[in-house]
Design a protein around this motif. Sequence first.
Motif, mmCIF file in Angstrom:
data_model
loop_
_atom_site.group_PDB
_atom_site.id
_atom_site.type_symbol
_atom_site.label_atom_id
_atom_site.label_comp_id
_atom_site.label_asym_id
_atom_site.label_seq_id
_atom_site.Cartn_x
_atom_site.Cartn_y
_atom_site.Cartn_z
ATOM 1 N N UNK A 132 -68.380 1.800 0.686
ATOM 2 C CA UNK A 132 -68.029 3.179 1.001
ATOM 3 C C UNK A 132 -66.524 3.361 1.097
ATOM 4 N N UNK A 133 -65.833 2.408 1.705
ATOM 5 C CA UNK A 133 -64.374 2.500 1.816
ATOM 6 C C UNK A 133 -63.748 2.474 0.429
ATOM 7 N N UNK A 134 -64.207 1.573 -0.429
ATOM 8 C CA UNK A 134 -63.681 1.489 -1.788
ATOM 9 C C UNK A 134 -63.940 2.781 -2.554
ATOM 10 N N UNK A 135 -65.114 3.353 -2.421
ATOM 11 C CA UNK A 135 -65.454 4.584 -3.132
ATOM 12 C C UNK A 135 -64.619 5.757 -2.648
ATOM 13 N N UNK A 136 -64.450 5.886 -1.352
ATOM 14 C CA UNK A 136 -63.676 7.002 -0.808
ATOM 15 C C UNK A 136 -62.194 6.856 -1.152
ATOM 16 N N UNK A 137 -61.644 5.659 -1.061
ATOM 17 C CA UNK A 137 -60.238 5.448 -1.418
ATOM 18 C C UNK A 137 -60.025 5.748 -2.900
ATOM 19 N N UNK A 138 -60.928 5.289 -3.737
ATOM 20 C CA UNK A 138 -60.829 5.593 -5.169
ATOM 21 C C UNK A 138 -60.914 7.087 -5.428
ATOM 22 N N UNK A 139 -61.801 7.774 -4.735
ATOM 23 C CA UNK A 139 -61.928 9.224 -4.901
ATOM 24 C C UNK A 139 -60.673 9.950 -4.416
ATOM 25 N N UNK A 140 -60.081 9.472 -3.328
ATOM 26 C CA UNK A 140 -58.836 10.072 -2.840
ATOM 27 C C UNK A 140 -57.711 9.904 -3.852
ATOM 28 N N UNK A 141 -57.617 8.724 -4.439
ATOM 29 C CA UNK A 141 -56.584 8.474 -5.455
ATOM 30 C C UNK A 141 -56.761 9.426 -6.628
ATOM 31 N N UNK A 142 -57.983 9.540 -7.113
ATOM 32 C CA UNK A 142 -58.227 10.426 -8.246
ATOM 33 C C UNK A 142 -58.049 11.896 -7.887
ATOM 34 N N UNK A 148 -65.438 6.101 -7.098
ATOM 35 C CA UNK A 148 -66.219 4.953 -6.649
ATOM 36 C C UNK A 148 -66.046 3.764 -7.572
ATOM 37 N N UNK A 149 -66.081 4.038 -8.857
ATOM 38 C CA UNK A 149 -65.866 2.967 -9.831
ATOM 39 C C UNK A 149 -64.441 2.426 -9.753
ATOM 40 N N UNK A 150 -63.469 3.333 -9.638
ATOM 41 C CA UNK A 150 -62.070 2.914 -9.527
ATOM 42 C C UNK A 150 -61.836 2.088 -8.264
ATOM 43 N N UNK A 151 -62.389 2.524 -7.145
ATOM 44 C CA UNK A 151 -62.215 1.789 -5.890
ATOM 45 C C UNK A 151 -62.807 0.390 -5.953
ATOM 46 N N UNK A 152 -63.980 0.273 -6.549
ATOM 47 C CA UNK A 152 -64.587 -1.045 -6.710
ATOM 48 C C UNK A 152 -63.774 -1.945 -7.617
ATOM 49 N N UNK A 153 -63.264 -1.382 -8.690
ATOM 50 C CA UNK A 153 -62.457 -2.162 -9.625
ATOM 51 C C UNK A 153 -61.140 -2.590 -8.992
ATOM 52 N N UNK A 154 -60.475 -1.669 -8.279
ATOM 53 C CA UNK A 154 -59.214 -2.019 -7.617
ATOM 54 C C UNK A 154 -59.413 -3.084 -6.542
#
Length: 86
Positions: free
Chosen positions: A65-75, A40-46
């Motif tokens: 939510x989209x930013x958090x899920x995309x960040x979680x998928x990346x990690x 979630x933090x990574x998605x928001x930052x990206x």
Amino acid sequence: MGIIAWILLGLLAGIIAKMLMPGKDPGGIIVTTLIGIAGGLLGGWLGKVIFDVDSIDGFFDLSTWIAAVVGALILLVVYRLFARRR
């Protein structure tokens, strides 16, 4: 958003990311939760760095939510790559 909201959002984003990428991961629900919070933090930052948008507007905002899920998928992908090397 407060820290409790971030933890809750991360927990749910981690669960959603796990449902989108099923498979056996070492660590279980605790690692998935931590990956979701960090994602979630990574998605928001990206979103802020790449697209120059404030993707973390509020807890119920779709872009959050989209930013958090995309960040979680990346990690989750990165975690699986490193976990398989062991």
